[in-house]
Write an enzyme that holds these catalytic residues in place. Structure first.
Site, short mmCIF file in Angstrom:
data_model
loop_
_atom_site.label_atom_id
_atom_site.label_comp_id
_atom_site.label_asym_id
_atom_site.label_seq_id
_atom_site.Cartn_x
_atom_site.Cartn_y
_atom_site.Cartn_z
N ARG B 272 0.59 -1.18 0.07
CA ARG B 272 -0.04 0.00 -0.08
C ARG B 272 0.74 1.20 -0.04
NH1 ARG B 272 -4.75 -1.90 -0.30
NH2 ARG B 272 -5.61 -3.37 1.16
N PHE B 392 -9.02 0.78 -7.39
CA PHE B 392 -8.27 -0.42 -7.12
C PHE B 392 -7.51 -0.81 -6.12
CE2 PHE B 392 -4.39 1.18 -10.08
CZ PHE B 392 -4.31 2.00 -9.19
N GLU B 393 -6.85 -2.14 -5.92
CA GLU B 393 -6.13 -2.49 -4.66
C GLU B 393 -7.17 -2.29 -3.49
OE1 GLU B 393 -1.89 -1.21 -3.99
OE2 GLU B 393 -1.78 -1.16 -5.97
N GLY B 394 -8.12 -2.82 -3.72
CA GLY B 394 -9.51 -2.57 -2.71
C GLY B 394 -10.10 -1.41 -2.73
#
Lengths: 279, 582
Positions: B272, B392-394
């Site tokens: 992250r 994106f990425e959650g």
């Protein structure tokens, strides 16, 4: 081939408007300035790197030694050069405000006596002092041939002899030089085919660029492990004498920056006479 | 930095939900060593030279919708794909802090480039970094470091986005091999990658029984779809990737068989700070552009920079950027210091940084006025490029639920009676909350027991006294909010997304606030010359976060949730807006 490349840190030319003169006018203040390698030196370093590598295979075939004269944090400029590919560096500790071209040449002579390079390749001038003197004086002190304003370099015997094209106001002068020699470079040395060393294939072209090569990330990491020797003029046995004193600095008058639009050539000529008073 | 004495299993936010301020986790604010800083300065300069030369190209490549091969080659040669790979394997060995800072620099020039590098280092090969065994590392690291292999992360499927556990790609064991079948969607770097971290079901009977595999493009049956035409990040490669009876050697299983979901989550958490760094970089760029634009543009006889409403925007951008950089740095520090439980903090940093960037680009474009809308200027591209960050990425919505449910899970874990129950909550967070029905009764113990020690800051500079106090007050409110939300909804909390979202908002504000305080504290300790300015940032952030927290707290009981739900139902029922002036 072993090449000595003297480099100097200068106030970042892109932020030149931050340059200030001290209240008493005795010096240019360096506070808050961002330092950068003198562009002419960066180009001479590029030339030196091209002379000592196989450009196609990207392998080093010779040695480039950087030297700078300045305070301890000038080492960062040397580190930048090492990350571009130079092998090692030398920092001659000195207060850069108290130097003149003559002193620089004398200190460089002491370094050359010690390092015994095949060539000294340096920028023709720095963008702060703009003196264009140090290289010439250094050649004189060493009794070496000088090839200044070089726009192309070619050797096929590891730098023992060089064909140098010099960029002059009157045209291009082509000369043959027998090393060891001092070479000062102009910006045309960056042209894709301006350096030939007999190792890089003759038809190899470097990419078009406005400056020296940028350091790759690997180059930066490798540079951390490369040595920078710290010496002083005294430890080199040099006693440089200052011959130039600066009496006063002042900033140039601010420009009005006003833009005048004209409708015709006649009006332009008229304005150049009446307003700009240049005709 | 010295967290050596600190318990590495502690999460700052999960503790905070119990009213506990774990200042040893938060402080000191992470700082790179002088040596690292010098390296990063060199990296920033080199990136500036390399990427700066392509400023015009980036605009064209966005238009054309792809990078030329020569640019990808240039990135490889530069070493951009080796950022996080250990030095002994040919990479640069950057930790999270340095990696995040490097991506900041890339994002200042071009988001498509940042995401190409980021998808490789943050997620594509991150699984190898976290779970790879020695043999796998030796096999793949050198090629990944030079970019000879570019990596992609293959989790998402047409039917499995936020609900990652519902993937249908499956792998069946056949002797020493697994046979992989399935289709993956929206794979960043799909068209240029030759190394894929692929998630597949290996236990059909069990939901979430998945495994991670290292698949290379030379394996028969791997195929890549066409380049997707996107709103933003247009030059970066996004494709489908299909696996048709691909035979993957058992040696290519990443981590343990059946642990794939955990592997995927750990990869996303750990990566992250890359996206966070990229967001901060783009914000810094916008602030540069907007201040220059506002200084040059004159209206009504003076530069618009002198008008209050422009200054107001710029001031808020500065606060947002400082806060985003603070929270991303704190999370990077947690990763680098070896803390084990930073999933909530990392999720908060992702949500905050990506939304702060959106606000900043939007306001930067507003300052530029009509110019901002023109493709000749970089604003519209930056706006398009950063929109995906919240998806994106959650998605930020799912992450909000994740943040809240994990905060409450931490509270439950503190109650010994609920320990066995907690496990089932964590393995099935969406269903497990029913067991909290008797939570309320237990909470009294927590309220008295947990607040004795560690409810105050002791290591902040005295200048921050009033801020520390306000934060401690807000922390008590958080603990009480967790309590009240659980009391109110009991076993139904899992379906109460309005309530969870409210708690998440409070948690996000608190963690960013704490990070800003930590950063200002470091500036005070270092006797920075601009401490006064940094204190102003804290003043603004704390003031606004404080009122948002109080408002959200009030809304636990007094809100318009039911009206909103009814209106939503109304729209769904009609399938359109229900009124017209005709």
């Amino acid at each position: 081939m072993k090449i000595l490349v003297p480099i100097k840190r200068v106030a970042d030319p892109d932020n030149a408007n931050k340059v200030k003169v001290s209240g008493d006018g005795t010096q240019v203040t360096s506070e808050g300035l961002e330092w950068k390698m003198n562009p002419f030196d960066e180009w001479s370093l590029e030339a030196a790197l091209r002379l000592t590598e196989d450009g196609a295979k990207k392998t080093r075939t010779g040695e480039v030694v950087l030297v700078t004269i300045g305070p301890k944090d000038a080492a960062q400029t040397v580190r930048t050069g090492l990350s571009m590919g130079a092998e090692r560096g030398i920092l001659v500790e000195a207060n850069d405000q108290e130097l003149d071209s003559n002193m620089v040449a004398q200190i460089l002579k002491a370094i050359v006596d010690k390092e015994k390079p095949d060539l000294v390749v340096m920028g023709k001038q720095t963008v702060d002092g703009d003196s264009n003197v140090a290289g010439t004086v250094l050649a004189e002190l060493l009794g070496w041939p000088l090839a200044n304003y070089a726009m192309s370099l070619a050797t096929d015997d590891d730098g023992k002899t060089l064909t140098v094209k010099r960029e002059l106001d009157t045209g291009v002068s082509t000369i043959k030089v027998t090393g060891p020699a001092v070479i000062t470079t102009s910006d045309r040395i960056l042209k894709p085919e301006s350096v030939k060393n007999g190792v890089t294939p003759a038809d190899f072209k470097y990419p078009e660029a406005e400056g020296g090569r940028y350091a790759s990330l690997k180059g930066i990491m490798a540079a951390k492990k490369k040595p920078i020797d710290e010496v002083t003029a005294a430890s080199l046995g040099a006693t440089p004498q200052k011959t130039l004193s600066y009496l006063k600095f002042e900033l140039p008058a601010a420009r009005s920056g006003q833009t005048t639009f004209v409708e015709s050539v006649e009006e332009l000529v008229q304005k150049l006479k009446s307003d700009a008073k240049v005709l | 930095m010295s967290h050596s004495e600190t318990d590495k299993s502690v999460s700052f936010m999960r503790s905070l939900c119990m009213g506990q301020i774990e200042e040893d986790v938060l402080l000191p604010f992470p700082e790179m060593s002088e040596d690292e800083k010098e390296t990063l300065r060199g990296v920033a300069e080199a990136l500036g030279s390399m990427l700066g030369a392509h400023t015009e190209d980036f605009r064209h490549w966005d238009r054309e919708g792809h990078f030329p091969e020569s640019f990808i080659e240039e990135l490889k040669e530069f070493g951009a794909f080796g950022l996080v790979i250990p030095e002994e394997h040919g990479g640069l060995g950057f930790g999270s802090m340095a990696y995040s800072r490097a991506l900041q620099e890339v994002a200042k020039y071009d988001a498509s480039t940042a995401v190409t590098i980021g998808a490789h280092s943050s997620i594509g090969m991150r699984g190898l970094l976290l779970f790879g065994n020695e043999k796998q590392n030796a096999r793949f690291y050198p090629k990944l470091a030079t970019g000879e292999m570019i990596a992609a992360f293959c989790l998402t499927e047409p039917g499995a986005g936020s609900d990652a556990a519902s993937i249908t790609t499956k792998a069946t064991r056949e002797g020493d091999e697994w046979v992989l079948d399935g289709n993956k969607l929206w794979i960043t770097n799909g068209g240029i990658a030759s190394f894929f971290t692929v998630f597949a079901k290996t236990d059909e009977g069990r939901k979430g029984g998945m495994t991670a595999f290292l698949v290379t493009s030379d394996m028969e049956g791997v195929s890549v779809g066409p380049h997707e035409d996107k709103m933003g990040l247009r030059a970066s490669s996004t494709t489908t990737v299909a696996f048709d009876s691909v035979r993957v050697p058992a040696a290519n299983v990443l981590g343990e068989v059946g642990q794939g979901f955990k592997v995927a989550m750990k990869i996303l958490n750990s990566g992250r700070t890359g996206l966070g760094g990229g967001s901060v970089g783009a914000m810094k760029k916008i602030i540069e552009l907007a201040t220059a634009q506002a200084s040059e543009r004159k209206q009504f006889g003076k530069p618009i920079a002198e008008y209050g409403l422009v200054r107001r925007k710029i001031g808020h951008m500065v606060v947002d950027c400082y806060a985003a950089e603070a929270v991303v740095s704190v999370v990077a520090g947690l990763v680098d210091e070896g803390f084990e439980d930073y999933a909530v903090e990392a999720a908060i940093s992702k949500v905050y940084a990506t939304e702060a960037l959106w606000r900043t680009v939007d306001e930067g474009l507003q300052i530029a006025g009509g110019n901002g809308f023109m493709c000749e200027f970089p604003y519209e591209r930056m706006l398009r490029d950063c929109r995906i960050n919240r998806i994106f990425e959650g998605t930020n919505d799912i992450l909000r639920l994740f943040i809240a449910l994990n905060g409450m899970d931490g509270v439950a874990s503190q109650l010994k009676e609920l320990v066995s129950v907690r496990k089932s909550i964590f393995s099935a967070p969406i269903k497990g909350f029913g067991v909290l029905q008797d939570y309320a009764a237990k909470h009294a113990q927590l309220a008295t027991g947990a607040r004795v020690k560690g409810t105050h800051f002791t290591k902040l500079a005295p200048e921050l006294g009033k801020h520390a106090e306000a934060f401690e007050q807000a922390t008590r409110e958080l603990a009480s909010a967790v309590d009240r939300i659980l009391r109110k909804h009991g076993k139904d909390i899992i379906g109460k997304q309005f309530a969870s979202n409210r708690l998440a908002e409070i948690m996000i504000d608190l963690f960013v606030w704490a990070s800003v305080m930590a950063r200002v504290n470091a500036a005070i300790e270092a006797k920075a010359s601009d401490v006064e300015t940094q204190l102003r940032i804290l003043e603004v952030f704390a003031g606004r976060a404080g009122s948002r927290i109080r408002a959200n707290f009030r809304k636990i009981d007094d809100n318009d949730d039911e009206h909103i739900k009814a209106l939503s139902d109304h729209a769904f029922e009609h399938g359109k807006f229900g009124w017209d002036t005709l």
